[in-house]
Motif scaffolding. Structure first.
Motif, PDB file in Angstrom:
ATOM      1  N   UNK A 140       0.863  -1.172   0.000  1.00 44.85           N
ATOM      2  CA  UNK A 140       0.000   0.000   0.000  1.00 44.85           C
ATOM      3  C   UNK A 140       0.902   1.226   0.000  1.00 44.85           C
ATOM      4  N   UNK A 141       0.534   2.236  -0.787  1.00 43.46           N
ATOM      5  CA  UNK A 141       1.319   3.460  -0.892  1.00 43.46           C
ATOM      6  C   UNK A 141       1.568   4.034   0.486  1.00 43.46           C
ATOM      7  N   UNK A 142       2.834   4.197   0.816  1.00 43.01           N
ATOM      8  CA  UNK A 142       3.247   4.776   2.083  1.00 43.01           C
ATOM      9  C   UNK A 142       3.569   6.249   1.857  1.00 43.01           C
ATOM     10  N   UNK A 143       3.280   7.071   2.829  1.00 48.47           N
ATOM     11  CA  UNK A 143       3.619   8.482   2.706  1.00 48.47           C
ATOM     12  C   UNK A 143       5.085   8.688   3.051  1.00 48.47           C
ATOM     13  N   UNK A 144       5.785   9.365   2.155  1.00 47.12           N
ATOM     14  CA  UNK A 144       7.166   9.725   2.434  1.00 47.12           C
ATOM     15  C   UNK A 144       7.166  10.917   3.378  1.00 47.12           C
ATOM     16  N   UNK A 145       8.328  11.276   3.875  1.00 47.59           N
ATOM     17  CA  UNK A 145       8.444  12.445   4.744  1.00 47.59           C
ATOM     18  C   UNK A 145       7.974  13.695   4.013  1.00 47.59           C
ATOM     19  N   UNK A 146       8.351  13.822   2.746  1.00 42.73           N
ATOM     20  CA  UNK A 146       7.924  14.980   1.957  1.00 42.73           C
ATOM     21  C   UNK A 146       6.406  15.000   1.795  1.00 42.73           C
ATOM     22  N   UNK A 147       5.796  13.819   1.570  1.00 44.04           N
ATOM     23  CA  UNK A 147       4.330  13.729   1.466  1.00 44.04           C
ATOM     24  C   UNK A 147       3.674  14.222   2.757  1.00 44.04           C
ATOM     25  N   UNK A 148       4.195  13.768   3.883  1.00 46.63           N
ATOM     26  CA  UNK A 148       3.632  14.137   5.177  1.00 46.63           C
ATOM     27  C   UNK A 148       3.738  15.638   5.419  1.00 46.63           C
TER      28      UNK A 148
END
Length: 119
Positions: free
Chosen positions: A72-80
């Protein structure tokens, strides 16, 4: 897993995005010469280098190695960080950001959810 898998996967991701090694170097913070030498010498990048490559592509290491699409797509630090910033905006500003992103993606406009709507 084959040793050539990592380089082949990076090449696939470059092709999918229409990126060059130079673009990957800018997005990942890895020097162009390092990336170029890695490919020309057919060397598998170190874990540290691969982490930077994944960050450049905006994916996690798990997504990089996911061959069956099970991760499942995980949020990267940049996404967060983007989500935190986005949620701190007023409703009208959220609509502006959404419209700007749609323009960058050259995608049809979708309505921005209001604060009453869960995403």
């Amino acid at each position: 897993m084959r040793e050539d898998y990592v380089l082949a996967k990076i090449k696939d991701l470059l092709t999918d995005r229409g990126w060059t090694l130079y673009r990957l170097s800018k997005e990942s913070g890895i020097s162009y010469s390092t990336l170029n030498n890695t490919f020309h010498r057919n060397n598998v990048p170190s874990i540290s280098t691969l982490l930077h490559v994944c960050e450049g592509f905006g994916i996690t290491m798990a997504e990089f190695f996911d061959e069956g699409g099970a991760v499942v797509k995980q949020l990267t630090t940049a996404d967060q960080e983007l989500l935190v910033d986005f949620h701190s905006l007023q409703r009208d500003d959220k609509r502006l950001v959404s419209a700007y992103m749609q323009g960058l993606l050259k995608a049809p406009s979708v309505s921005c959810p209001t604060e009453d709507t869960q995403v």
